[in-house]
Write an enzyme that holds these catalytic residues in place. Sequence first.
Site, PDB file in Angstrom:
ATOM      1  N   HIS A 265      -9.527  31.456  16.267  1.00 31.38           N
ATOM      2  CA  HIS A 265      -8.416  31.573  15.310  1.00 31.38           C
ATOM      3  C   HIS A 265      -7.260  32.376  15.892  1.00 31.38           C
ATOM      4  O   HIS A 265      -6.100  32.217  15.471  1.00 31.38           O
ATOM      5  CB  HIS A 265      -8.914  32.235  14.019  1.00 31.38           C
ATOM      6  CG  HIS A 265      -8.223  31.741  12.787  1.00 31.38           C
ATOM      7  ND1 HIS A 265      -6.855  31.605  12.702  1.00 31.38           N
ATOM      8  CD2 HIS A 265      -8.701  31.349  11.577  1.00 31.38           C
ATOM      9  CE1 HIS A 265      -6.525  31.164  11.495  1.00 31.38           C
ATOM     10  NE2 HIS A 265      -7.625  30.988  10.804  1.00 31.38           N
ATOM     11  N   ALA A 266      -7.523  33.234  16.875  1.00 28.55           N
ATOM     12  CA  ALA A 266      -6.441  34.006  17.494  1.00 28.55           C
ATOM     13  C   ALA A 266      -5.472  33.095  18.245  1.00 28.55           C
ATOM     14  O   ALA A 266      -4.296  33.424  18.407  1.00 28.55           O
ATOM     15  CB  ALA A 266      -7.017  35.049  18.448  1.00 28.55           C
TER      16      ALA A 266
END
Length: 507
Positions: free
Chosen positions: A145-146
Amino acid sequence: MTENHSQFNDKVDALELLMLRGEASAKTRSAMLSIALLDEVPNFAALRDTFEYASRQFIRLRQHVVLPALGLGSARWVIDPDFNLDFHLRRISAPSPGQLRDILDIASHILQSPMDTQRPLWEVFLIEGINDGNAKAALIIKMHHAVSDGMGGLLLLKLLFNSSREQINRELLPQPIPEDVNSLTLSRRGLNRALGDALPAINRLIRSGTAHTKDLLQHPTKYIENLRQQFESAQRILSNSDCHPSPLLMRRSLDRQLDVLEYPLDDLKHCAKHFNASVNDIYIAAIAGGLQRYHNALDCEHEALPLAMPVSLRRANNANGGNHFAAARINLPLTECDPKRRIAQIQHQVSSAIAEPAINIMNHIAPLLVHLPTIALNELGDLASHLDVQASNVPGLRETAYIGGSKILKLYPFGPLPGIPLMLVMMSHDGACYLGSHCDTAAVANPELLMRCLNDEFNELIDASKAPTRRAKTPRKSTVKAATQRKAVARTKATKLDTATVKGTQA
């Protein structure tokens, strides 16, 4: 679609850094995953060329994060000098019989596994030996998700997929130049940059302070009211509210299960039109009704569940990667059986949550949280246990898509499960809506029952919108006159009968 490297910021923001720190614990990992079912096994060389092309366009696929030593400077996305496409793209065989359940179980293990943060944060698995309907292979794409939010992930899918089965010869961008940067180098650069930016930063701070002071002096009431609204909004967002988690969903473990549902997109659009709502309203209302059924089936009375849903803050000038979203929180009603009233309650709550002045509060406090020790972050992570559900709705691709010469039959999305019982993600693709469920099996003790309850609720809402509306026919004048005469005769007979009865009683 044309992309270039300049559309990606190299600075890792605080929210992304928090996500990366969460990779150290199985309970706080935040990778996303999608499963594409394919009509045939793709040409692996063509598949490799596709990801080679995409990795030069979507530059995050070639970057890893470098943290500065001693906390001097900012973390940076750096083009990996050791990038090896073959490490990220792998092929495996499914266990017999190669059904969808087998694919989901493989994907669950992949999603739970930690990612190597020294490398670019993505993995792709081509699964062969599939025999599920028309599907002969599956492609699992995992991304941290980063790297990006769901909308950024959609941009990546557009780069990977073709509009025809034939392989398209696309011009490659030049290969990105590797950056051999380590923590000490990054700290030295950060210190030099900080010294160079110190005076301009102080000047900007003074100017900003002067502007705020001027605004305060000229419009004191307006300025103070704005501060009050921001403070009260932040309190509402960060507090646990009066909506308590369900006693059914309290336990936590490391065991996970993935499940899927699917519905025709036109059916959900028709349903939304019928109820004067959006497809997202129908989605959230169906989740509420499904969880209500689940609680009733297990004899647990509960009024409402705390649910969080992402709200996109992405703008046209935002970088393709990165995260541009905020979280809106609502209380999911479990006692309203009437779908119209339930949808109206949800619409009201969602509009209020999106209108919160401090909806982006997490992005503002993340720079403070990221410097906390791990044990403190774990304590803060427990705040997520006050949420029972996260629900995300990502717009997908409208047209039929291909990759490596294979047609994508179905596309299932799955989100992370950072300390919560249930994550639901819905994405549309080629005329269908695909729903991916990712649950903690200690909290959701009967995932099969939950999926049946959700499916029953979706189908009931869709069927309700398809049911013909009964209209009372307008009677003709002659019919009305005849009916009036019949009623008058009936009343006369009844009066005579009552009179005779009274007389008989008196005698």
